[in-house]
Design a protein around this motif. Sequence first.
Motif, PDB file in Angstrom:
ATOM      1  N   CYS A 560     -21.166 -30.993 -22.828  1.00  0.00           N
ATOM      2  CA  CYS A 560     -21.394 -29.982 -21.792  1.00  0.00           C
ATOM      3  C   CYS A 560     -20.703 -30.414 -20.507  1.00  0.00           C
ATOM      4  CB  CYS A 560     -22.889 -29.802 -21.538  1.00  0.00           C
ATOM      5  SG  CYS A 560     -23.202 -28.841 -20.050  1.00  0.00           S
ATOM      6  N   VAL A 561     -19.736 -29.597 -20.065  1.00  0.00           N
ATOM      7  CA  VAL A 561     -19.007 -29.947 -18.849  1.00  0.00           C
ATOM      8  C   VAL A 561     -19.564 -29.230 -17.625  1.00  0.00           C
ATOM      9  CG1 VAL A 561     -16.845 -30.709 -19.870  1.00  0.00           C
ATOM     10  CG2 VAL A 561     -17.231 -28.282 -19.530  1.00  0.00           C
ATOM     11  N   ILE A 563     -20.030 -25.928 -16.954  1.00  0.00           N
ATOM     12  CA  ILE A 563     -19.447 -24.658 -16.502  1.00  0.00           C
ATOM     13  C   ILE A 563     -20.550 -23.674 -16.094  1.00  0.00           C
ATOM     14  CG2 ILE A 563     -18.059 -22.683 -17.278  1.00  0.00           C
ATOM     15  CD1 ILE A 563     -16.773 -24.671 -19.305  1.00  0.00           C
ATOM     16  N   GLY A 564     -21.652 -23.746 -16.805  1.00  0.00           N
ATOM     17  CA  GLY A 564     -22.803 -22.922 -16.419  1.00  0.00           C
ATOM     18  C   GLY A 564     -22.799 -21.528 -17.010  1.00  0.00           C
ATOM     19  N   CYS A 566     -23.886 -20.660 -19.663  1.00  0.00           N
ATOM     20  CA  CYS A 566     -25.182 -20.470 -20.324  1.00  0.00           C
ATOM     21  C   CYS A 566     -26.243 -20.038 -19.320  1.00  0.00           C
ATOM     22  CB  CYS A 566     -25.601 -21.757 -21.029  1.00  0.00           C
ATOM     23  SG  CYS A 566     -25.425 -23.199 -19.987  1.00  0.00           S
TER      24      CYS A 566
END
Length: 1003
Positions: A560-561, A563-564, A566
């Motif tokens: 998970c980088v 990015i948001g 989700c």
Amino acid sequence: MTRLADDLRDLVEGEVRFAAGDRALYAAAGSNYRQVPIGVVIPKTIDDVIATVGVCRDHGAPVLSRGGGTSLAGQGVNVAVVMDFSKYLNEILEIDPERKLARVQPGVVLDSLRKEAESLYGLTFGPDPSTHDHCTLGGMIGNNSCGVHSVMAQFYGPGSTMAQNVHELDVLTYRGDRFAVGQTTDEELERILASGSAQGEIYERLLELRDRVGEEVRRRYPDIPRRVSGYNLNELLPEAGFNVAGALVGTESTCVTVLEATVHLLESPKVRTLAVIGYEDAATAADHVPAVLEHKPLGLEGMDETLAEDMTLVGIHDQELSLMPEGGGWLIVEFGGETKGEADEKARALIAELEKDKRHGPTGTKIYDDEAQEAHIWEVREAGLGATAFIPGKPDTYEGWEDSAVPPERLGEYLRALGKLAAKYGYESALYGHYGQGCVHARWNFDLVTADGIAAFRSFLDEASDLVLSLGGSLSGEHGDGQSRAELLPKMFGDDLVAAFREFKSIWDPDWRMNPGKVVDPYRITENLRLGTDYDPPEPETHFAYPDDHGSFAHATVRCVGIGLCRREGGGVMCPSYMVTKEEKHATRGRARLLFEMLEGDPLQGGWRSDEVMDALDLCLSCKGCTSDCPVSVDMPTLKAEFLSHHYARRLRPRHAYAFGLIDKAARLASRAPGLVNALSRGRLTAPVMKRAVGMAPEREMPEFAPVTFQKWFSDRGGPRVQGGKKKIVLWPDTFTNHFHPEIGVAAVEVLEAEGYRVEVPAGHVCCGRPLYDYGMLDTARRYLERMLELLREDIRAGVPVVGLEPSCVAVFKDELVKMLPHDEDARRLSEQTFHFAEFLDEEGYEPPVLPGKALLHGHCHHKATGGISSEQKLLEAMLLEVEAPDSGCCGMAGSFGFEASHYDISIACGERVLLPEVRKAEPETVVVADGFSCRTQIQQGGTGRQAVHVAQVLQRALRPADAAPRPPTASKRGRKALALAVGGVAVLLASWSLAGWGIRDS
Ligand SMILES: Cc1cc2nc3c(=O)[nH]c(=O)nc-3n(C[C@H](O)[C@H](O)[C@H](O)COP(=O)(O)OP(=O)(O)OC[C@H]3O[C@@H](n4cnc5c(N)ncnc54)[C@H](O)[C@@H]3O)c2cc1C
Ligand code: SF4
Ligand code: SF4
């Protein structure tokens, strides 16, 4: 810390969270940095914010504001009390169409504002980060954000960046002074200075600072559209109208807390046209940016061949990429107009002019008329970060030099030089971004875990910053300085201006408690790294193989980088639990972050036994939305199943885990006396007891067991009716079809046999083990898979297609099977020769019978994640049905999730988001199609009054004459006799369900 938390709890109506799990959850954003906060406050009201800052002041605790947490430069994390504005303070307070102004709370998501302004008044907002559907106005103000339509704001609005698009801010200082700031007229200024207020004192010092450093500001600030680095001292200059709001924009929570903002809106063009122009390479494309800008587009983006290649390697947007014209680098240009003709004409005029350049002109051009195609092109462009973070066969990549900007006319020169510099370090990256404003995105394969690698990273930053400054550019062209760039600011602005930044911060925050160590007097670039030289996570033995993460569970947790995506409030499947709770820990990102923190071990302790991780995973519906919607394919269902299996190792699970996880066994027992089981499970007195025994929500009804199983029906009719035929296929009798909805199996057999297929249905107790994954019963799941392979081995090796009716079971064949048994050739073969029912027919070129009418199609999330429901849609449309397929996401039932007592409310909330209202709205004659057992059950039990059917049943209906309505299989006389004799079996069933919680273990 306890006193601070207690004092906050006394005064704050919202949530005060200081537990290890809450702190771990906010330790990272989208950057390379990790700092565990002191605690988290989720304010419900503006008074809560004021109280929080007040209590922190009393305790001398630093504070940090947070919106969507998508910052990429380290400004979003700190050892501070974090105030998360996104959950409650997200109200659009007012839109004034006359003055084209909107008043918002800081937690408003940009797209919410844009949607409301557009739909009510035909207005829009200029700067739009790629994170537009989940970033907040507060965060955009904090970072001085920009975006694709900053070009529109530059040509047709107040200017490119947030600084020019903010009209007024209501701000709070750490010392507790609250006042409104904006552009200041001379009269206002005089009034404020004479007021003797804190504002007057601050303004006086700002004026003095401005007068002292004004000339240096004019001299050293590059006059380019994307100078985002440094504080906006230029906004204080008289020619900018002493715009104190503009000066505070981009201060990244280091000066004030924004309580409310009034922002400028602009006319939204009635229609838009998109053109893509291909060039030999990205640098040549960039050389033509000034020519395109002459045409005053709304947006002008660029991307290179590497980005397209990366997407292909990652396996995303294949179809979308095929829409791009020939080329090795592209300009994506958007025009607006009153009519489509006018907008198209602008695009054609541009292309005609560009094509005059015969030596370096376009290699291909395309104008898009179709809105869906235009949306696909934007998806390709916006996929940037996700497509470049983890590319199979290439090293991982990181932020660090990802948003530098140069004058647009020097962009081609910059791209060429940057490519050469990177090659010297052995770094590679796609180069894409906001070419129209000279801003380039990149994500490089830095080594951030060894001392040598980190030294090389630092040295590269030195050379890259020299390069960008030599071209008159800015270190940051959109993401801000945070910690990633702050240390380099003296190079760009000189010591005097950096001293002025320090003074500016001190004027607002004399106690130096606002997001300390960011932008001014910063932490070093190589401090606080999330990885770093001490990154050494344990590598536990796992059930799944994690082939995309080099076999490493730890690597899967860094995937998970941040990015948001989700955290979107709607659209797609990911992430239903966030959509209905608005809680970080119930988003894919929160869960992934806690799993990372679990391996870090501080502050989160307990490893696999961690209750905090369990709590975050509890509301994960294992819908697989993230496996397909997350740009880097974070696979939370796999991580959750893995976690649960270790969490419960050598321990008992809750009762419902056995009741639902082993439903295949319970169903097998029930099939001995389905009538009796149904009578008991629906009886007024017995039902509540049974529900309680298995941990089922009292509001739910137990699904009804069919009188005859699908397998029995098939064997009773004598097996396959087509011998020989055009092809043998195995129709998988999943537990749900077999025991609850055999009529679907019957329909499928009829449809397939009508087409001349020889249909075989495996006999005996067969189950793929789908529900076991939801409860982490992975030893058992593996045994089920091995048994399944054994059963099907001959057919697998003969290449016989396996067709499944229940999408979640087909997903086990296509997905879990190879993740669990990656080195088993038969497993790989089986996963490749298994099909969803409609997918199989589609691949075979099936021509369905017609059945004109209307259909409402809902796709099961596992179906969407393992191929999608386009085959269903195509099939139904070919039947001449008018198909509506709402973007309904997850139905909320998600296997047994929605049956569990503790999940009922969330389950219904997910269903009520889109699906259930859409079903209620459907006309009575509209056939509701849902292939998933859980989706059909949710529709049936969700107060819609409707019963959904499987696509196989729709086909069956079309095949049969109108008077021969399909009938479910019924019990034979012999069966009914057996039923009467099977009371003992039922007793065993009930005992197994109710006692399961005390007796059965996974292994
Ligand atoms: C994939 C990806 C693409 C991106 N694309 C773009 C892009 O195209 N353009 C662009 O500009 N950016 C882009 N960004 C960066 C980021 O998304 C934007 O800067 C966005 O505006 C941040 O909003 P947020 O709500 O996530 O803010 P956060 O990250 O939560 O906060 C941003 C900053 O604002 C501060 N802040 C938040 N709320 C307040 C408040 N109430 N008062 C004071 N300070 C506050 C925070 O402390 C922080 O310093 C991208 C990021 C990612 C991960
Ligand atoms: S889980 Fe995926 S979408 Fe969510 S923040 Fe992480 S990378 Fe982004
Ligand atoms: S599986 Fe579904 S609920 Fe769970 S994290 Fe992924 S998208 Fe969210």
